[in-house]
Design an enzyme around this catalytic site. Structure first.
Site, PDB file in Angstrom:
ATOM      1  N   CYS A 161       0.835  -1.202   0.000  1.00 42.99           N
ATOM      2  CA  CYS A 161       0.000   0.000   0.000  1.00 42.99           C
ATOM      3  C   CYS A 161       0.876   1.261   0.000  1.00 42.99           C
ATOM      4  CB  CYS A 161      -0.987  -0.031   1.163  1.00 42.99           C
ATOM      5  SG  CYS A 161      -2.353   1.154   0.999  1.00 42.99           S
ATOM      6  N   HIS A 275      -3.455  -5.290   0.885  1.00 48.54           N
ATOM      7  CA  HIS A 275      -2.855  -5.644   2.176  1.00 48.54           C
ATOM      8  C   HIS A 275      -2.949  -7.143   2.434  1.00 48.54           C
ATOM      9  CE1 HIS A 275      -2.464  -1.548   4.043  1.00 48.54           C
ATOM     10  NE2 HIS A 275      -3.376  -1.261   3.113  1.00 48.54           N
ATOM     11  N   GLU A 277      -1.426  -8.757   4.731  1.00 48.21           N
ATOM     12  CA  GLU A 277      -1.307  -9.028   6.169  1.00 48.21           C
ATOM     13  C   GLU A 277      -2.629  -8.931   6.907  1.00 48.21           C
ATOM     14  OE1 GLU A 277      -1.637  -4.703   6.096  1.00 48.21           O
ATOM     15  OE2 GLU A 277      -0.628  -6.153   4.800  1.00 48.21           O
TER      16      GLU A 277
END
Length: 385
Positions: A161, A275, A277
């Site tokens: 990002c 993202h 994660e």
């Protein structure tokens, strides 16, 4: 744009599984065979650790990833932070994390670069202009990564990002290359370019076929950004076009198309606007983060890809004491998910907070002295024996 469901690889895997099943059916479950197989696995593990035999690639079995901190929310004044989901991401694939503070001196940033095996530039919200601490640190790390690889030292870097946006500015040398997009809290599918769909990208080729299919057909890429990189910005900037291959595109709420995955043509540098994660490690009810088991697999496999790249690098701390000083285990995460912070970043379950570089150095020295004091009685007892 080309969308591939990866059916051929899936069919091939099924065929191989069936073949393996047939082989197992006609092979007696002999103890001697099991012992031989176990011995072969142990030999393979030792071989990879010691440099390999028969052409096997040498691997670093103690990889360490440097993660860049940033200023602002949710960190208190006079501190920077790293969301713990990025630490968990690399740990989930068998690596450890080292914080690289965005306000550290160039000398300290380079020292830490030489001790880690890869760099992760996380998401967030920072000023991406030269002269700003976060961007200047990212620029230095990008330059060090390129220099290392040019000298034959395989060193990976991945941006998420904000990290992808910072990479774009750093490579293009144009701080106005980004555009505005309406993609905050917008989990989306990815539209693969021909380069990725045809198997010519390191990033997507490293992911299992079912993960690639899910990323194309389901909203498992967690998009959460207000800025991004237009396809035309890559095409119109000679530095970007020469440096990066665009691997996927995505669409914001109003139909604007942006680059969502890219990788360097000649370097182990990759970036996702989405993202990976968050799927497994962020749980705020304020965001529509995908938590389906297949979405969790996306997190796991992206982590596996990046850490497997880091295992090809052999940077290391100068000593065990230095390694212990560098690791993020010297700092305890804070449970930020139970609070509401003002500002853009309010969706982290846990965050690590670090004092600014001078105080960080002082506190780290105090922690080192405390460890040495704890070891002193045991060392004295061993000497007496």
């Amino acid at each position: 744009m080309h969308r591939s469901r990866q059916t051929a690889p899936a069919l091939l895997l099924c065929a191989l599984a069936a073949l393996a099943g047939c082989a197992a059916a006609v092979r007696p479950p002999a103890v001697a065979q099991a012992q031989a197989a176990a011995g072969a696995l142990q030999l393979e593990s030792r071989s990879k650790h010691s440099g390999g035999k028969g052409g096997e690639e040498k691997l670093n079995l103690r990889p360490i990833i440097g993660i860049v901190s940033q200023l602002g929310d949710p960190a208190p004044k006079g501190h920077s932070y790293i969301a713990s989901s990025y630490v968990k991401l690399v740990e989930s694939a068998g690596a450890r994390a080292v914080p690289i503070l965005c306000d550290m001196s160039k000398e300290e940033v380079e020292r830490r670069f030489k001790a880690v095996n890869g760099i992760l530039i996380p998401g967030g919200a920072q000023d991406l202009r030269p002269g700003q601490p976060f961007f200047d640190t990212v620029q230095q790390l990008v330059d060090l990564t390129i220099e290392a690889n040019d000298n034959g030292n395989y060193f990976p870097l991945h941006g998420v990002c904000l990290g992808m946006e910072a990479l774009s500015v750093a490579v293009s040398r144009n701080h106005s290359i980004l555009s505005d997009y309406d993609s905050e809290n917008l989990p989306s599918p990815l539209f693969l370019t021909d380069i990725a769909a045809s198997g010519r990208s390191r990033f997507f080729s490293a992911l299992p076929p079912q993960v690639v299919e899910h990323l194309q057909t389901r909203p498992y890429a967690m998009e959460n950004h207000a800025h991004g990189l237009a396809w035309t910005a890559v095409e119109e900037n000679p530095r970007m076009k020469e440096f990066f291959d665009v691997l996927s595109l995505s669409v914001d709420r109003v139909g604007k198309v942006y680059v969502s995955t890219m990788e360097a043509k000649k370097y182990p540098i990759s970036a996702t606007q989405w993202h990976p994660e968050k799927n497994a490690f962020e749980w705020t009810p304020d965001k529509d983060i995908p938590h389906h088991p297949d979405a969790i697999e996306v997190t796991q496999e992206v982590a596996n890809f990046f850490v497997s790249e880091a295992r090809r690098n052999f940077h290391a701390p100068a000593s065990q004491d230095e390694e212990e000083d560098l690791l993020i285990y010297n700092w305890a995460p804070s449970y930020t998910g139970k609070h509401k912070y003002k500002g853009e970043e309010v969706d982290f379950v846990e965050s690590y907070f670090f004092p600014l570089a001078p105080e960080f150095k002082r506190q780290l020295a105090a922690k080192r002295q405390a460890r040495q004091a704890q070891r002193a009685p045991a060392a004295a007892a061993a000497a007496e024996e």
